[in-house]
Scaffold this motif. Structure first.
Motif, PDB file in Angstrom:
ATOM      1  N   MET A  20     -70.531  30.353  50.907  1.00 30.02           N
ATOM      2  CA  MET A  20     -70.005  29.370  49.948  1.00 30.02           C
ATOM      3  C   MET A  20     -70.871  29.316  48.687  1.00 30.02           C
ATOM      4  N   CYS A 357     -69.572  22.489  51.182  1.00 31.45           N
ATOM      5  CA  CYS A 357     -68.989  22.874  49.893  1.00 31.45           C
ATOM      6  C   CYS A 357     -69.554  22.030  48.754  1.00 31.45           C
ATOM      7  N   ALA A 406     -65.674  26.425  45.286  1.00 29.16           N
ATOM      8  CA  ALA A 406     -66.007  25.661  46.496  1.00 29.16           C
ATOM      9  C   ALA A 406     -64.743  25.159  47.193  1.00 29.16           C
TER      10      ALA A 406
END
Length: 952
Positions: A20, A357, A406
């Motif tokens: 991520m 995220c 994200a």
């Protein structure tokens, strides 16, 4: 519960967070890099415009003219505008202000000399009084002294230029009386000093020649304000404000502010005095306005370059999320069987992903700033150089892009969760018993679909390129369609999946062929890989995409870089090309005083050849050659006539100094030079001339120019390409699809310089130089200065190559491809290690049993190595093959980035062994390190612990 669950799977969670984070960081580099590189190129372009025009581009000049306003109105308007310029306008430009010059000019008035004897009754001269703020710091006195800032005995002291003294036939300290109905009272002035610029290149002076004050008198700023403006002695004709800005600090983020300030300034001045009473001069405006379009095209290019890597990162996040969910499928199934709602299970995973995220979104753009420095230093694929740092700033757009990345990562992590929550405890146990399940992409035939779309894209690009060439259209800077990178990624994905669909059958064949001879370790490995093939699919697809896109990126970067370099080298002909000034008897062109230009004379011009000896002796020169080029020479061959470029050379010197790559002509370049070396009448002609005029080897061709008698030459050879010669028709001049319209393709004749000079005439030639590899350009230029060579032009190929390398689009191509590959390798290594670590942990009991039944640690490690070879090794091999095929098919489409008429030498796909050495050594190191870690983990397994685990 969520925190404890994350702690139990810390390595998996950390790996997913890494994916991520890299995704957010990579995407956030796009706006940061676009702004940084365009800011650098904006300054470079402004510097180039200053060098070319001699005008300092960082200026903003505005002028208001007063016509019918009252004295009070003028005074109020000037005061209000002064305040506006000092506050809002000065702050609005957003870059340091070196000077703000206020200019004032009175209306034109007549004057006479105070000494009556000087009044001859002739027409009285007129003049204006001028004021420039801060003038004293930028001038030097040629004669006299500085004027007082107060009236001296009722007389205003002023400064003048030498030109003004000559125009008015004055001497210093002469008192002049201004006589005009517009003057309130008596005004006397006295020039007390003559001034000139302190520095010739001082941007303070709007008029660099000071011609604007050649018929005016310059007053002290304080005196002008108190006497002329405040007391209305003489009406003000105009007021101006001249900003001198430090344009080297201008960045793309400040461009809009600059334009808005300019717009608001124009609006304010027009509202104050009227639209038709305002003048503006902003040299940088035209350059600045083009950058918005360039920024948009660069952003599109960066998106298209990053698409394959983003697909890979998305695939990685999905793969790690799937591994996490696989380890928790039993818990999910139990929770569902105990009455937990599906949304509750999904919500727990969603909370975990949202937390990761959010952190990736906050940190990603900061890492993106660091990665942007790598983009700016890239000079090729996996190649870095020292460059001046780009202005890099963290902006809101970077966080916007990072947030989008994200959010996409969040969606990718939730897909496996949604699929897992659909399965009951019974279904989960059934899936565990079925190793031979077919992956989703094979069920949905995604491989066939991806291949079909990619091949259709290839057909579309080939057709588009053919149209572009046939119509002779132009192409702008690196005008690359975004799909040019998306389509190869689809081809890589489709071809990789298709080969993986066939791979189990290859394993079965290998197993069947040697089933009677395989040792137990190999037998067990083949069964393990063959039966659990679906478990390896994720990892193999991931490795295939990484390697294949790396190979494709290396080919694309090397091809575009080398073709760009070759076009520059071919177009220049040699490393250095010099043109000297030749003494001649050409009559000077007389000024026409606004009438029609004088008719050119037909008298021949006689030239005197300057010495050639100094050129080979210049510092760093390895070879020097005389090259005569006559663009519009006329020729005749039989009944055919035409015009061609005539080039005269000394074959030996030319062969040493000129540059031409191999493979462009039927024979090596030097063979053609040796062919004509023995006969002074021998010439080489271009294939365009041979085809259009039906000339063949052995024919006699007559060539010359102007009024000279054409001389006979014998055709010894026909060539396709020759240094600097472009055989392609000019842009838009022909339809290349129609063979009958190719009659105007450029033509070439190459002969001996000695015969051309002796038989046709002596005219200026160029000097082509080849420098030694370690030669210093600075020392070379100093040598030219020391030798006192009178040159009119210098073409430096080294400088042109550096300029091309610094092009923002080429830098983006090299930087993004390099950065994308490095990130892919890092992510691949993490994914590779993570997968095999989990696989080993899951097979601890199996490995313990194998040790217990007699297999040694060495045999166990060899089984692991063989398993790696059949999975990761095969994936890398497939990646190499697919990447090479993709390069051969899709890299030729990048020639659409160049002007079709400038594709000389012809565009070709290029590979360099150093690129593949870097690529394969990086991947090999990753695999060896991974296997080493896994071997260490195997060596730490204790048999009794494994068996105890089985009992539990």
């Amino acid at each position: 519960m969520i925190i404890r669950k994350m702690a139990q799977n810390k390595w998996l969670v950390a790996s997913m967070f890494f994916g991520m984070l890299m995704t957010s960081a990579l995407v956030s580099t796009m706006p940061i890099y676009s702004e940084g590189i365009l800011s650098r190129m904006l300054v470079k372009d402004l510097e180039a415009s200053q060098t070319k025009s001699g005008v300092y581009p960082g200026t903003h000049w505005s002028l208001v003219n007063f016509f019918n306003q009252s004295d009070d109105k003028r005074r109020q308007t000037v005061a209000r505008l002064d305040n506006y310029m000092d506050t809002k306008a000065a702050a609005g430009f957003g870059i340091p202000i070196q000077e703000l010059v206020r200019e004032r000019r009175t209306k034109s008035v007549l004057f006479t000399f105070e000494e009556q004897a000087r009044n001859t009754g002739k027409t009285k001269p007129s003049t204006t009084l001028r004021m420039f703020s801060g003038l004293e710091k930028h001038i030097r006195l040629v004669d006299g002294r500085m004027p007082s800032d107060k009236p001296v005995d009722g007389v205003y002291e002023v400064l003048v230029t030498d030109r003004a003294l000559g125009n008015f036939k004055l001497v210093l300290n002469t008192v002049l009386v201004l006589e005009d109905p517009k003057i309130h009272g008596t005004v006397k002035i006295k020039p007390v000093g003559v001034f000139a610029k302190k520095e010739d290149d001082d941007p303070y002076f709007r008029d660099t020649s000071l011609g604007d004050v050649g018929s005016a008198f310059v007053m002290n700023e304080k005196l002008f304000q108190s006497e002329i403006i405040d007391q209305d002695k003489i009406p003000i004709a105009s007021a101006g404000w001249f900003f001198v800005l430090d344009y080297t600090k201008l960045e793309l983020r400040g461009v809009q502010g600059f334009l808005d300030t300019d717009k608001q300034l124009r609006k304010t001045l027009s509202a104050a005095v009227g639209q038709y009473q305002v003048d503006f001069t902003v040299p940088a405006l035209k350059t600045i306005e083009t950058y918005f379009d360039r920024a948009e095209r660069l952003r599109t290019l960066m998106w298209s370059l990053n698409v394959p890597v983003l697909i890979m990162l998305g695939f990685y996040v999905f793969m790690v999320s799937n591994l996490i969910v696989d380890r928790q499928k039993n818990e999910i199934a139990v929770l569902r069987s105990r009455g937990a709602a599906r949304w509750q299970v999904v919500a727990s995973f969603a909370a975990e992903s949202l937390l990761l995220c959010a952190i990736a979104w906050l940190i990603g753009p900061l890492i993106g700033m660091k990665l942007t420095g790598m983009l700016g230093a890239s000079n090729g694929f996996l190649e870095f150089v020292q460059r001046s740092k780009m202005p890099v700033h963290l902006n809101g757009e970077a966080y916007l892009y990072g947030g989008i990345a994200a959010a996409v990562s969040f969606l990718m992590t939730m897909i496996p969760v949604l699929l897992a929550t659909r399965v009951s405890i019974v279904g989960h146990k059934q899936q565990l018993a079925r190793y031979q399940k077919i992956p989703f992409w094979h069920k949905a035939f995604l491989d066939v679909l991806a291949l079909g779309v990619s091949l259709y894209g290839l057909y579309t690009f080939r057709a588009k390129l053919k149209d572009l060439q046939s119509l002779g259209l132009n192409s702008e800077d690196m005008r690359i369609d975004p799909l040019q990178f998306v389509v190869p990624a689809l081809f890589v994905l489709g071809a990789g999946l298709l080969l993986l669909r066939l791979y189990p059958y290859v394993l079965r064949l290998v197993y069947w062929l040697g089933r009677k001879w395989w040792p137990p370790s190999l037998y067990a490995t083949l069964i393990q890989v063959g039966r659990s093939n679906s478990q390896y699919q994720f990892l193999m697809v991931f490795l295939i995409m990484t390697i294949a896109i790396g190979v494709f990126s290396a080919g694309a970067a090397r091809t575009l870089n080398n073709n760009t370099e070759d076009r520059i080298r071919y177009g220049n002909g040699a490393e250095i090309v010099l043109k000297a000034a030749w003494p001649n008897d050409k009559p000077p062109q007389m000024p026409t005083m606004g009438g029609p230009p004088a008719a050119p004379t037909n008298d021949p011009i006689h030239y005197l050849e300057p010495p050639f000896d100094p050129y080979p002796k210049l510092p760093g020169v390895e070879a020097a050659a005389k090259v005569f080029v006559k663009p519009q020479a006329s020729f005749s061959a039989g009944e055919a006539t035409g015009s061609a470029t005539l080039i005269g050379i000394d074959t030996d010197d030319f062969g040493r100094a000129a540059w031409l790559p191999d493979g462009l002509n039927a024979y090596p370049f030097y063979d053609y030079l040796n062919l004509i070396a023995s006969d002074s009448k021998a010439v080489l002609i271009s294939r365009t001339l041979a085809d259009q005029k039906k000339v063949k080897t052995g024919d006699t061709i007559f060539a010359g120019w102007g009024d000279t008698d054409k001389q006979p030459f014998i055709v010894y050879g026909i060539i396709d390409y020759f240094p600097t010669f472009n055989p392609n028709p000019p842009l838009g001049s022909v339809d290349a699809s129609n063979e009958e319209t190719k009659a105007n393709a450029p033509m070439l004749i190459v002969g001996h310089l000695s015969r051309i000079q002796l038989q046709l005439g002596l005219e200026p030639y160029e000097v082509w130089l080849k420098l030694k590899p370690d030669a210093s350009t600075e020392a070379f230029y100093k040598g030219i200065e020391k030798a006192d060579l009178n040159l009119t032009d210098i073409v430096n190929t080294r400088t042109d190559l550096v300029t091309a390398k610094n092009d923002p689009f080429l830098m983006a191509l090299n930087g993004v491809l390099t950065l994308g590959f490095i990130i892919s390798i890092l992510v691949s290594f993490v994914g590779f290690l993570l997968y095999w670590v989990l696989s080993l942990k899951g097979r601890t009991l199996q490995n313990g049993i194998l040790r217990a039944v007699g297999l040694s640690l060495r045999q166990l490690i060899s089984m692991l190595a063989l398993e790696q070879l059949l999975t990761s090794g095969m994936a890398i091999l497939i990646g190499v093959v697919v990447g090479n095929v993709a390069s051969r098919l899709y890299v030729p489409n990048f020639q659409i980035a160049f002007n079709p008429s400038s594709l000389v030498p012809p565009f070709k796909v290029m590979f360099d062994s150093i690129d593949f050495f870097r690529l394969y050594s990086t991947v090999g190191f990753m695999l060896l390190l991974g296997i080493g870690i896994l071997a260490y983990m195997l060596s730490r397994i204790r048999i009794h612990q494994a068996l105890k685990l089985g009992e539990d």
